[in-house]
Every structure is written in C-alpha cells, then in structure tokens.
Design an enzyme around this catalytic site. Structure first.
Site, PDB file in Angstrom:
ATOM      1  N   HIS A 169       0.620  -0.796  -0.135  1.00 14.61           N
ATOM      2  CA  HIS A 169      -0.392   0.527  -0.063  1.00 14.61           C
ATOM      3  C   HIS A 169       1.074   1.114  -0.270  1.00 14.61           C
ATOM      4  O   HIS A 169       0.209   2.666  -0.259  1.00 14.61           O
ATOM      5  CB  HIS A 169      -1.039  -0.047   1.385  1.00 14.61           C
ATOM      6  CG  HIS A 169      -1.747  -1.186   1.745  1.00 14.61           C
ATOM      7  ND1 HIS A 169      -3.311  -0.822   0.753  1.00 14.61           N
ATOM      8  CD2 HIS A 169      -1.673  -2.373   1.253  1.00 14.61           C
ATOM      9  CE1 HIS A 169      -4.089  -1.803   1.054  1.00 14.61           C
ATOM     10  NE2 HIS A 169      -3.111  -2.608   0.697  1.00 14.61           N
ATOM     11  N   ASP A 377       3.474   9.596  -0.881  1.00  9.71           N
ATOM     12  CA  ASP A 377       1.909   8.639  -0.342  1.00  9.71           C
ATOM     13  C   ASP A 377       1.752   7.762  -1.418  1.00  9.71           C
ATOM     14  O   ASP A 377       2.366   8.607  -2.951  1.00  9.71           O
ATOM     15  CB  ASP A 377       1.328  10.046  -0.416  1.00  9.71           C
ATOM     16  CG  ASP A 377      -0.408   9.124   0.748  1.00  9.71           C
ATOM     17  OD1 ASP A 377      -0.077   8.042   0.963  1.00  9.71           O
ATOM     18  OD2 ASP A 377      -0.565  10.439   1.574  1.00  9.71           O
TER      19      ASP A 377
HETATM   20  P1  ADP Z   1      -2.923   6.851   4.834  1.00  6.67           P
HETATM   21  O1  ADP Z   1      -3.145   5.422   4.515  1.00  6.67           O
HETATM   22  O2  ADP Z   1      -1.664   7.086   5.060  1.00  6.67           O
HETATM   23  O3  ADP Z   1      -4.119   6.836   6.740  1.00  6.67           O
HETATM   24  P2  ADP Z   1      -4.982   7.705   3.048  1.00  6.67           P
HETATM   25  O4  ADP Z   1      -5.697   9.226   2.656  1.00  6.67           O
HETATM   26  O5  ADP Z   1      -4.898   7.126   1.593  1.00  6.67           O
HETATM   27  O6  ADP Z   1      -3.438   7.662   3.729  1.00  6.67           O
HETATM   28  O7  ADP Z   1      -6.514   7.229   3.802  1.00  6.67           O
HETATM   29  C1  ADP Z   1      -7.123   7.558   4.930  1.00  6.67           C
HETATM   30  C2  ADP Z   1      -8.115   6.968   5.365  1.00  6.67           C
HETATM   31  O8  ADP Z   1      -8.368   7.421   6.404  1.00  6.67           O
HETATM   32  C3  ADP Z   1      -9.356   7.844   4.282  1.00  6.67           C
HETATM   33  O9  ADP Z   1     -10.271   6.878   4.135  1.00  6.67           O
HETATM   34  C4  ADP Z   1     -10.336   8.517   4.729  1.00  6.67           C
HETATM   35  O10 ADP Z   1     -11.310   9.157   4.739  1.00  6.67           O
HETATM   36  C5  ADP Z   1      -9.719   8.688   6.543  1.00  6.67           C
HETATM   37  N1  ADP Z   1      -9.495   9.713   7.220  1.00  6.67           N
HETATM   38  C6  ADP Z   1      -8.617  10.553   7.739  1.00  6.67           C
HETATM   39  N2  ADP Z   1      -8.575  11.087   8.427  1.00  6.67           N
HETATM   40  C7  ADP Z   1      -9.810  10.927   9.295  1.00  6.67           C
HETATM   41  C8  ADP Z   1     -10.600  10.661  10.316  1.00  6.67           C
HETATM   42  N3  ADP Z   1     -10.157  12.411  10.853  1.00  6.67           N
HETATM   43  N4  ADP Z   1     -11.388   9.730  10.865  1.00  6.67           N
HETATM   44  C9  ADP Z   1     -11.710   9.191   9.846  1.00  6.67           C
HETATM   45  N5  ADP Z   1     -11.396   8.760   9.028  1.00  6.67           N
HETATM   46  C10 ADP Z   1     -10.105   9.342   8.478  1.00  6.67           C
HETATM   47  C1  G6P Z   2      -1.382   3.563   6.066  1.00 12.54           C
HETATM   48  C2  G6P Z   2      -0.940   1.922   5.996  1.00 12.54           C
HETATM   49  C3  G6P Z   2      -1.510   0.687   6.269  1.00 12.54           C
HETATM   50  C4  G6P Z   2      -1.484   1.013   8.047  1.00 12.54           C
HETATM   51  C5  G6P Z   2      -2.610   2.345   8.084  1.00 12.54           C
HETATM   52  C6  G6P Z   2      -2.425   3.489   9.427  1.00 12.54           C
HETATM   53  O1  G6P Z   2      -2.113   3.645   5.127  1.00 12.54           O
HETATM   54  O2  G6P Z   2      -0.357   1.577   4.489  1.00 12.54           O
HETATM   55  O3  G6P Z   2      -0.497  -0.822   6.706  1.00 12.54           O
HETATM   56  O4  G6P Z   2      -2.823   0.008   8.426  1.00 12.54           O
HETATM   57  O5  G6P Z   2      -1.191   3.648   7.318  1.00 12.54           O
HETATM   58  O6  G6P Z   2      -1.225   2.830  10.532  1.00 12.54           O
HETATM   59  P1  G6P Z   2      -1.243   2.311  11.917  1.00 12.54           P
HETATM   60  O7  G6P Z   2      -0.619   2.232  11.844  1.00 12.54           O
HETATM   61  O8  G6P Z   2      -1.977   2.785  13.113  1.00 12.54           O
HETATM   62  O9  G6P Z   2      -1.726   0.810  11.039  1.00 12.54           O
END
Ligand code: ADP
Ligand code: G6P
Length: 467
Positions: A169, A377
């Site tokens: 991912h 990212d």
């Molecule tokens: P990462 O996987 O690095 O966190 P992404 O942008 O790919 O970044 O995915 C983040 C996910 O988390 C999205 O589906 C978004 O809607 C969700 N998200 C981000 N901030 C919040 C929040 N404060 N509460 C709930 N969901 C959240």
């Molecule tokens: C990114 C990673 C996921 C991970 C998520 C949240 O999306 O690709 O594998 O689950 O961040 O991070 P955490 O450490 O809370 O699982």
C-alpha cells in the site's frame, strides 16, 4: 461501536492478511469498545470484503491475548495476538521506524536495529501460520503491506497448494534507498514467495523487479519474473475507494444540510480550504500551514476571505517522531491563530480526532479547496474521496506530485510540496479559480475514479492472481 462475536470455524476460499483488522479494540471503562481502524488500507479493503465471503487475519490493535474470532458488519475477523514487546519491536520499531521512513523517501532517517529484525521475522511467521490454518485447500491468501513482507514465502513453504498475492500500500523505494536495508535480500525473498506482487505505481513495480534481479536469483522482466521455477508478476494496481458510497453520502439530504451547517458556522462568505490526514510526517501538514501563513502575511488573502480546516487523525502516538510532530503542528496552528485571529473569527480550525465517514463527506462537500500535500504517499485516498463527493463538478483539488494519486488525477492542480512559493501560489490560484475552470478540471477526475473504483482494483488483482 460493539462487535458481534460469533466464533468462525469453517475455512475460507479467500483469506486477507494485514497487520490491522478493520476494527480495533479501544480500552474504555466500564468495558472495551470496537472502533474502525485508521488508514487507507482498512478504508479500501472493507467494502471489498463486505462484498466477498472471506476471512480477515490481523491484529486487533491492543497488546495482549487475541480476542476470539468474530464477525462484524459482514466480515469474519481472525485476530492475531501481539504482546507489548511484539508491538514495540515489530510494529513501532521495524515496521514504523525502519520500513515506513525508508519506503517514504527517507523523509525521516530510518533506524536499523538488529533487535527489531528478529521480532519482525517471528511475528511474520505467526501471521503466516494463522493464515494457513484458515485458508481452504487451493484457496487464495492475499497479504497486505510492509509489516508482512516475509509472509508470502512462509505461506508457500507450508502450503504450496494456495495462490498467494501481495499488495504494497505504500511506495516501494528506489535502489539507492532500499540497498541501505541490512535485511534487503530476506525481504525480497519473502515477497518473491507470492505469485503476484502488486504496487500502487509502475515505478514501485519496476523498483522491486530491479532489486529482485540484483539481490536474488530472480531473472526476467517485471511482468514475468522467474524465480525458483515459478513465474511471478510484479505490476501496478492503483488502489481506489468505494466511489458510489461517497457519491450517495454527498447527495443525501442529511449530509448536504450538515455541509451547509458547516459553511454557516465557518462563515458563509469565506472560502473553505480543507486538509484531512493521518497525523503523519509524510503528509506535509506543516508545509501547507507554512504556505497558508505566508499567503495571509502577503495580504493576497485574509481572514475574511478564507478559512483553513485541518482534520488530523491520531496516529502511532507511542512513536517519538509522531508525538513530536503533533506538538509541532499544534504549536504552529496556535501561532497562525495568534497572529491573524480575531475574536469570533479564526484562520485555522484544527480537529485531532477520528470522524465518521458522514462527517468527512459533509466536510468534503463544504470545501472549496482540498489540500493534499504529502512529501511522499503510496496513493492517498483522501484525494479520491474529495473528488467522489464533488458530484456537481465544483471545487479544486491541490495535489502533491509525490502521491500515487497524482499519476491518475493529472487534471488536479499539481504541486511540488518542497516548493513553498509554488504551493502558496497554487492555494491562491485555487481560491480564485473560475467555476468553468473548476468544472474543466474536476470532470476528468470524476470520470477516472468512477471507472477505477476499489471493486475494479480488487477484480484486477484477483484476476491476475488466477492466471
Ligand atoms: P493513509 O492510508 O496514509 O492514512 P489515505 O489518504 O490513503 O492515507 O487514507 C486515509 C483514510 O483515512 C481515508 O479513507 C480517510 O477518509 C480516512 N480518514 C482520514 N482522517 C480521518 C478521520 N479524522 N476520521 C476518520 N477517518 C479518517
Ligand atoms: C497506512 C498503511 C496501513 C496502516 C495505516 C494506519 O495506510 O499503509 O498499513 O494500517 O497507515 O497506520 P497504523 O499504524 O495505525 O496501522
């Protein structure tokens, strides 16, 4: 939220393995509660699993004994136990202080500690053993993300009858960086245990194939690697979101009225700029705050013209870099509000908490400008969620070139987050973009994500795995 607990006995044709389960247990008094797990992996996989009968093997988010297998919102969950020490060495250490920074362009220095490596191997074996217990004869195991890169080879050793997929991912780094890793050959051999190794971008797949040829016995091309008498496909499968779900949310009367409420609260005459990120140093939150501060200082915009809403999801708070980042960001928000705020009017609204998808959709709908400015990212699903909610083609997405999404969402306003002047200018442009130009940019973005939603992504991957 509480989880429905029904012990699961039968084996599954499809088994998903990732460090996190879709829900995690949170310690509360008088009793623990279950909440949706943070991050893009869980957001993307949840709707896919709800539409396919399968079992999800992963950690329930708290150290100690694993809860019994349970079913929640149509997904069978099979928890894996991690002790406090496992969490420290495997999750916080090797996964999040070695691999995470190394794979994200080393935007923070990766730490290489031998005492974290062996727990990484041990815990990967634990996940692999549970996966082979629950997968049916000739079934499929689909392993996810950087925490579990050794699992494919471990499963193959124990169960050569199953098809094994791996999807990364996060970015897969170029040779110059990956070669730093003292355990580089072991990681590559672990991944080569899969039949299909998927990445967010073509570049990630290329990096992997080159490294595999250099450090292992693998030969052949990216889409046709030969290793130990098997063919391995290394390809890009850009992940996506459940577009229809976000569109429906954005068009529902409750969410549209909630979004109007936000606009009124923030000031109907002000343009709303939005940031939504896990509080992670890869996301460039500080850079966007700096650009916004400079824009206010320049006088090109002011407190009455616009407002910035930054939602920051709590993340990895036991890791020192994350705690430091949090205090830095919160201090910075305070500095900007102190410098430009007036009684009853604030330039930055900052929310450090999880929000339900409905609240996020209402914010996406309210926002005139969406700022997505990571330094690196894998994909960034927030950018796609914003686009999915803009059903009337209005709004402007400012998107970092260093996200996987930028490869697909090329009609967004693309920015280099290292270029502060450029970012400041892009925010200024976005704030003043004529509506026709907003439509011209948004339409192709919407067309693309509607074609390539998360179900398409899963189908493509599983098809490649069947070949
Ligand atoms: P990462 O996987 O690095 O966190 P992404 O942008 O790919 O970044 O995915 C983040 C996910 O988390 C999205 O589906 C978004 O809607 C969700 N998200 C981000 N901030 C919040 C929040 N404060 N509460 C709930 N969901 C959240
Ligand atoms: C990114 C990673 C996921 C991970 C998520 C949240 O999306 O690709 O594998 O689950 O961040 O991070 P955490 O450490 O809370 O699982």
């Amino acid at each position: 939220m509480t989880a429905l607990r029904t012990p699961v006995k039968e084996s599954s044709q499809i088994v998903i393995v990732s460090n996190r389960l879709p829900v995690h247990r949170v310690k509360r008094s008088p009793e623990d509660v279950w909440e949706i797990s943070p991050g893009g992996l869980v957001s993307a996989l949840t709707p896919v699993l709800q539409s396919k009968p399968s079992t999800w093997v992963g950690w329930a988010g708290v150290a100690g004994k694993a809860p019994a297998p349970f079913e929640h919102e149509g997904i069978r969950n099979h928890p894996v136990a991690l002790s406090k020490k496992d969490v420290e060495a495997f999750y916080e250490g090797f996964s999040n202080r070695t691999l995470w920074p190394l794979y994200h362009d080393a935007v923070r220095p990766p730490e290489y500690r031998r005492r974290w490596w062996w727990p990484y191997v041990k815990i990967n074996r634990r996940f692999a053993e549970i996966a082979v217990e629950v997968v049916a004869q000739k079934g499929t195991v689909w392993v996810h993300d950087y925490h579990l890169q050794l699992v494919p080879a471990m499963i193959r050793e124990m169960r050569p009858d199953v098809r094994i997929g791996f999807f990364m991912h996060i970015p897969f780094p170029p040779q110059e960086l990956f070669v730093q890793l003292p355990w580089r050959r072991r990681i590559l051999e672990g991944l080569l245990g899969a039949d299909v190794v998927g990445f967010q971008t073509r570049l990630g797949a290329q990096n992997f194939a080159r490294l595999a040829r250099r450090f292992t016995n693998a030969t052949g091309s990216r889409e046709n690697l030969q290793y130990e008498g098997r063919r391995i496909v290394s390809e890009a499968f850009p992940i996506s979101i459940d577009v229809e779900r976000f569109e429906k949310l954005a068009q529902s009367p409750e969410i549209t009225s909630r979004s109007r409420e936000f606009r009124t609260k923030l000031g109907a005459d002000r343009k709303i700029i939005l940031g939504v990120d896990r509080l992670d140093y890869t996301k460039g939150i500080d850079i966007r705050l700096r650009a916004y501060q400079e824009l206010l200082r320049s006088g090109k915009t002011n407190l009455n013209d616009c407002v910035l809403v930054q939602v920051a999801t709590p993340s990895r708070q036991r890791v020192a870099e994350y705690r430091e980042l949090r205090s830095h960001i919160e201090q910075f928000v305070g500095e900007i509000n102190g410098e430009f705020g007036e009684l009853g009017r604030t330039p930055v609204h900052y929310l450090h908490r999880n929000l339900p998808a409905e609240e996020l959709a209402a914010l996406y709908l309210a926002a005139d400008v969406m700022l997505v400015t990571p330094l690196r990212d894998g994909m960034n699903l927030v950018a796609k969620e914003y686009v999915a909610c803009r059903t009337d083609d209005s709004g402007t997405l400012v998107l970092s070139e260093f996200t996987g999404s930028a490869e697909e969402l090329s009609s967004a306003l693309l920015v280099n987050p290292h270029d502060l002047d450029g970012l400041e200018a892009a925010i200024d442009t976005a704030l003043h973009l004529p509506i026709e130009e907003q439509h011209r940019r948004m339409r192709p973005l919407r067309r693309l994500i509607k074609r390539h939603d998360v179900f398409y992504w899963a189908d493509m991957f599983l098809k490649a795995l069947k070949r």
